[in-house]
Design an enzyme around this catalytic site. Structure first.
Site, PDB file in Angstrom:
ATOM      1  CB  CYS A  24      -0.915   0.020   1.225  1.00 54.78           C
ATOM      2  SG  CYS A  24      -2.503  -0.766   0.961  1.00 54.78           S
ATOM      3  N   GLY A  26      -8.162  -5.061   6.052  1.00 60.66           N
ATOM      4  CA  GLY A  26      -6.892  -5.087   5.328  1.00 60.66           C
ATOM      5  C   GLY A  26      -6.666  -3.811   4.557  1.00 60.66           C
ATOM      6  CB  CYS A  27      -4.496  -3.051   1.671  1.00 55.98           C
ATOM      7  SG  CYS A  27      -3.999  -1.661   0.636  1.00 55.98           S
ATOM      8  CG  PHE A  28      -7.021   2.249   3.101  1.00 57.75           C
ATOM      9  CD1 PHE A  28      -5.996   2.307   2.181  1.00 57.75           C
ATOM     10  CD2 PHE A  28      -6.938   3.064   4.222  1.00 57.75           C
ATOM     11  CE1 PHE A  28      -4.914   3.161   2.340  1.00 57.75           C
ATOM     12  CE2 PHE A  28      -5.861   3.929   4.405  1.00 57.75           C
ATOM     13  CZ  PHE A  28      -4.847   3.980   3.465  1.00 57.75           C
TER      14      PHE A  28
END
EC number: 1.8.4.11
Length: 225
Positions: free
Chosen positions: A19, A54-56
């Site tokens: 990210c 988790g990763c946005f």
């Protein structure tokens, strides 16, 4: 920091930025951070809900594809630090998790259905981890704003736990939505805007996760999603 499961060393080197693989310096990230605590009052006719899975980047992309969702904001929630930045959240000391704030039309989609989207789009059985991303900022959290939403979330967890939906126990946290801080501008609409087109993490992690969600989710998706 994000780590990948054991793959080849070459792939590890390419994707490990995850990210954070946008090429911006720390100074430019800070300059873009508005330190914005979001007003949780939705526009007339809409409601808001928040989720951490988790990763946005991918979470935002997933919820944006669902019929009835009006807008999705990437940000930070679940912690105690005021006005957190991306770099600070990634130290795993703020208590915050990468999260999404979902604006939706309750006449088209319910909070209960959004909870189903949540469980269809990530693995809720891995403590402080989602795929290759590890740390408390990637933990699974269902946020609620009313006792009714809390009960809906509890019922869905109970239902899934009694089924064979997941091989391991669900570790999703239930937390009241006390505050939501908008992430830096460069994180917003990261995939749909094309900002992540050249990012190996998006190609190797985010998009495969999105495709898996589309095959799993039984609800309605927007045309072209």
């Amino acid at each position: 920091m994000k780590y990948l499961k054991l793959m080849s060393l070459c792939l590890f080197a390419i994707i490990a930025s995850s990210c954070n693989g946008n090429g911006q310096t720390n100074s430019s990230k800070k300059a873009n951070q508005k330190d914005l605590k979001m007003d949780l009052t939705p526009p007339k006719g809409e409601k808001v809900a928040a989720f951490a899975e988790g990763c946005f980047w991918c979470s935002e992309h997933i919820f944006e594809s669902v019929v009835g969702v009006k807008d999705v904001i990437s940000g930070y929630a679940g912690g105690t630090t005021i006005n957190p930045t991306y770099d600070l959240v990634n130290t795993e000391t703020t208590g915050h998790a990468e999260s999404v704030l979902v604006y939706y039309d309750p006449k088209i989609i319910s909070y209960e259905e959004l909870v189903k989207v949540f469980f269809a789009s990530h693995d809720p059985t891995t403590p402080n981890q989602q795929g290759p991303d590890r740390g408390s900022s990637y933990r699974s959290i269902l946020f609620y704003q009313t006792p009714e939403e809390q009960q809906i979330a509890m019922n869905e967890i109970k239902k899934l736990s009694a089924s064979d939906a997941f091989a391991n126990p669900i570790v999703t946290e239930l937390k009241p939505l006390n505050a939501f801080y908008k992430a830096e501008d460069y994180h917003q609409n990261y995939i749909n805007s094309g900002k992540g087109d050249s990012n190996p993490y998006v190609r190797n992690v985010s998009l495969p996760r999105y495709e898996k969600f589309k095959k799993t989710y039984k609800g309605k998706l927007k045309p072209g999603a």
